[in-house]
Design a protein around this motif. Structure first.
Motif, mmCIF file in Angstrom:
data_model
loop_
_atom_site.group_PDB
_atom_site.id
_atom_site.type_symbol
_atom_site.label_atom_id
_atom_site.label_comp_id
_atom_site.label_asym_id
_atom_site.label_seq_id
_atom_site.Cartn_x
_atom_site.Cartn_y
_atom_site.Cartn_z
ATOM 1 N N LEU A 255 0.830 -1.204 0.000
ATOM 2 C CA LEU A 255 0.000 0.000 0.000
ATOM 3 C C LEU A 255 0.865 1.254 0.000
ATOM 4 O O LEU A 255 0.550 2.236 -0.676
ATOM 5 N N ILE A 256 1.956 1.230 0.746
ATOM 6 C CA ILE A 256 2.863 2.375 0.776
ATOM 7 C C ILE A 256 3.460 2.616 -0.603
ATOM 8 O O ILE A 256 3.553 3.760 -1.069
ATOM 9 N N VAL A 257 3.863 1.535 -1.274
ATOM 10 C CA VAL A 257 4.415 1.671 -2.626
ATOM 11 C C VAL A 257 3.359 2.239 -3.578
ATOM 12 O O VAL A 257 3.648 3.118 -4.404
ATOM 13 N N LEU A 258 2.122 1.755 -3.460
ATOM 14 C CA LEU A 258 1.043 2.239 -4.326
ATOM 15 C C LEU A 258 0.780 3.724 -4.112
ATOM 16 O O LEU A 258 0.693 4.495 -5.073
ATOM 17 N N PHE A 259 0.672 4.150 -2.850
ATOM 18 C CA PHE A 259 0.418 5.558 -2.562
ATOM 19 C C PHE A 259 1.605 6.432 -2.969
ATOM 20 O O PHE A 259 1.419 7.591 -3.367
ATOM 21 N N SER A 260 2.815 5.898 -2.877
ATOM 22 C CA SER A 260 3.991 6.649 -3.317
ATOM 23 C C SER A 260 3.923 6.923 -4.816
ATOM 24 O O SER A 260 4.245 8.030 -5.275
ATOM 25 N N HIS A 261 3.494 5.927 -5.578
ATOM 26 C CA HIS A 261 3.348 6.132 -7.016
ATOM 27 C C HIS A 261 2.237 7.133 -7.314
ATOM 28 O O HIS A 261 2.354 7.942 -8.245
ATOM 29 N N TRP A 262 1.178 7.108 -6.528
ATOM 30 C CA TRP A 262 0.113 8.090 -6.729
ATOM 31 C C TRP A 262 0.608 9.510 -6.458
ATOM 32 O O TRP A 262 0.233 10.448 -7.169
ATOM 33 N N LEU A 263 1.452 9.661 -5.441
ATOM 34 C CA LEU A 263 2.032 10.977 -5.175
ATOM 35 C C LEU A 263 2.902 11.445 -6.333
ATOM 36 O O LEU A 263 2.897 12.626 -6.699
ATOM 37 N N LEU A 264 3.650 10.512 -6.924
ATOM 38 C CA LEU A 264 4.470 10.866 -8.088
ATOM 39 C C LEU A 264 3.594 11.250 -9.271
ATOM 40 O O LEU A 264 3.913 12.196 -10.009
ATOM 41 N N HIS A 265 2.489 10.521 -9.481
ATOM 42 C CA HIS A 265 1.554 10.896 -10.547
ATOM 43 C C HIS A 265 1.058 12.317 -10.337
ATOM 44 O O HIS A 265 1.043 13.136 -11.282
ATOM 45 N N ALA A 266 0.632 12.623 -9.117
ATOM 46 C CA ALA A 266 0.121 13.963 -8.815
ATOM 47 C C ALA A 266 1.204 15.019 -9.004
ATOM 48 O O ALA A 266 0.933 16.113 -9.526
ATOM 49 N N TYR A 267 2.430 14.700 -8.611
ATOM 50 C CA TYR A 267 3.556 15.632 -8.761
ATOM 51 C C TYR A 267 3.791 15.945 -10.235
ATOM 52 O O TYR A 267 4.010 17.101 -10.613
ATOM 53 N N GLY A 268 3.750 14.903 -11.078
ATOM 54 C CA GLY A 268 3.943 15.121 -12.509
ATOM 55 C C GLY A 268 2.823 15.932 -13.124
ATOM 56 O O GLY A 268 3.071 16.823 -13.959
ATOM 57 N N ILE A 269 1.579 15.667 -12.725
ATOM 58 C CA ILE A 269 0.443 16.420 -13.274
ATOM 59 C C ILE A 269 0.522 17.889 -12.872
ATOM 60 O O ILE A 269 0.303 18.792 -13.690
ATOM 61 N N ILE A 270 0.847 18.142 -11.600
ATOM 62 C CA ILE A 270 0.976 19.530 -11.137
ATOM 63 C C ILE A 270 2.119 20.232 -11.863
ATOM 64 O O ILE A 270 2.007 21.412 -12.226
ATOM 65 N N SER A 271 3.217 19.525 -12.115
ATOM 66 C CA SER A 271 4.355 20.132 -12.811
ATOM 67 C C SER A 271 4.005 20.491 -14.247
ATOM 68 O O SER A 271 4.456 21.519 -14.761
#
Length: 315
Positions: A255-271
């Motif tokens: 679950l931690i790995v999954l949420f970490s990838h979601w944070l990266l997705h959000a970071y890329g979209i915001i960028s």
């Protein structure tokens, strides 16, 4: 008379510009008057349109901070990867090493901001990035007479170029001060040759990251949002294909790995969006869990054992 004075000012500006060839050469401003010959501007300054060296006083934009965050995430992610890779499944020291790596990078980031002008504060002043060539001023030294080169190499994107290198230096120093003692005391489940392999790996990837920033900093500045999205999608697909879907929610680590990838997705979209228009950009964050949900929904149709069994029954 007014028209004549304006025309003289224009001629003076043109004459001043013509004496400073190239994109980044300028002259110094001393006591309110322009003096000296054309040359490189001091660190923290940049030649303006009138070819006068002007002090960088602007604050970094959101995109600049996101870029610095991306460059700061690289060593942390690599630390975590090699710690996990060399710790072994039975090692209980991995979590503490992960926390130590985050502490090292966080302390390095704070110290780097404190030593960057204005010194002693967590804010920085910067020159605005205008184009890709701002990162590679050494390639734009002019030759007015086609014989002699006027060297005007400078940090036109101050301090986005050097601040990353300073951060990596602090990361390396703090790692060498903290990690060996920690690993020696807590990594008892590993052999002597395996205990320090994550540290040895860092001694390899820090020079690589330094060269990457020195050579490809400008390219990374414009490409990092897309790099984040592509790599996070690829690594998520690989991780989920190697994991059991039914145990994905049951195990905290997954679950931690999954949420970490979601944070990266959000970071890329915001960028990519830069949040210029909040009412249009914020709904894009709803796409963050999309790839994972799509994989979970379609995994049963692409299960290798099912495909093999259906193929065997067909014959």
């Amino acid at each position: 008379m007014l028209y004549t004075s304006q025309w003289l000012c224009v001629l003076a500006a043109v004459a001043m510009s013509s004496t400073c060839p190239g994109l980044y050469c300028g002259r110094m401003m001393v006591n309110g008057s322009v003096e000296g010959e054309c040359g490189v501007c001091p660190r923290g300054e940049r030649a303006n349109i009138q070819k006068v060296c002007e002090r960088c006083t602007e604050s970094p934009e959101l995109y600049d901070w996101l870029y610095l965050g991306f460059m700061a995430m690289l060593p942390l992610v690599l630390h975590w990867f090699f710690i996990e890779w060399y710790s072994g499944k039975k090692s209980s020291s991995a979590l503490l090493q992960h926390v130590t790596a985050m502490l090292e990078c966080s302390m390095s980031a704070v110290v780097t901001l404190l030593v960057t002008e204005p010194v002693g504060t967590l804010t920085i002043r910067s020159c605005r990035v205008q184009m890709l060539s701002d990162w590679y001023t050494m390639l734009y030294n002019p030759s007015p007479d086609y014989v002699n080169t006027l060297h005007c190499t400078q940090e036109a994107v101050y301090p986005l170029y050097t601040i990353v290198l300073i951060f990596y230096a602090f990361c390396l120093v703090l790692m060498m001060m903290l990690r060996p003692l920690l690993v020696k005391k807590i990594a008892c489940g590993l052999g002597k040759s395996d205990r320090f392999k994550s540290i040895y790996a860092a001694l390899y990837f820090f020079p690589i990251l330094t060269v990457l920033q020195a050579i490809g900093g400008g390219l990374l500045y414009y490409a990092f949002p897309y790099i984040i999205l592509v790599l996070s999608l690829v690594t998520l697909a690989v991780y989920m294909s190697a994991s059991e879907i039914q145990n994905l929610v049951a195990k905290k680590k997954r679950l931690i790995v999954l949420f970490s990838h979601w944070l990266l997705h959000a970071y890329g979209i915001i960028s990519i969006s830069r949040l210029d228009k909040l009412e249009q950009d914020l709904p894009l964050l709803a796409l963050v869990p999309g790839p994972a949900l799509f994989y979970i929904a379609t995994a049963k149709f692409t299960e290798p054992s099912r495909i093999l069994s259906e193929g065997g029954s067909g014959h």
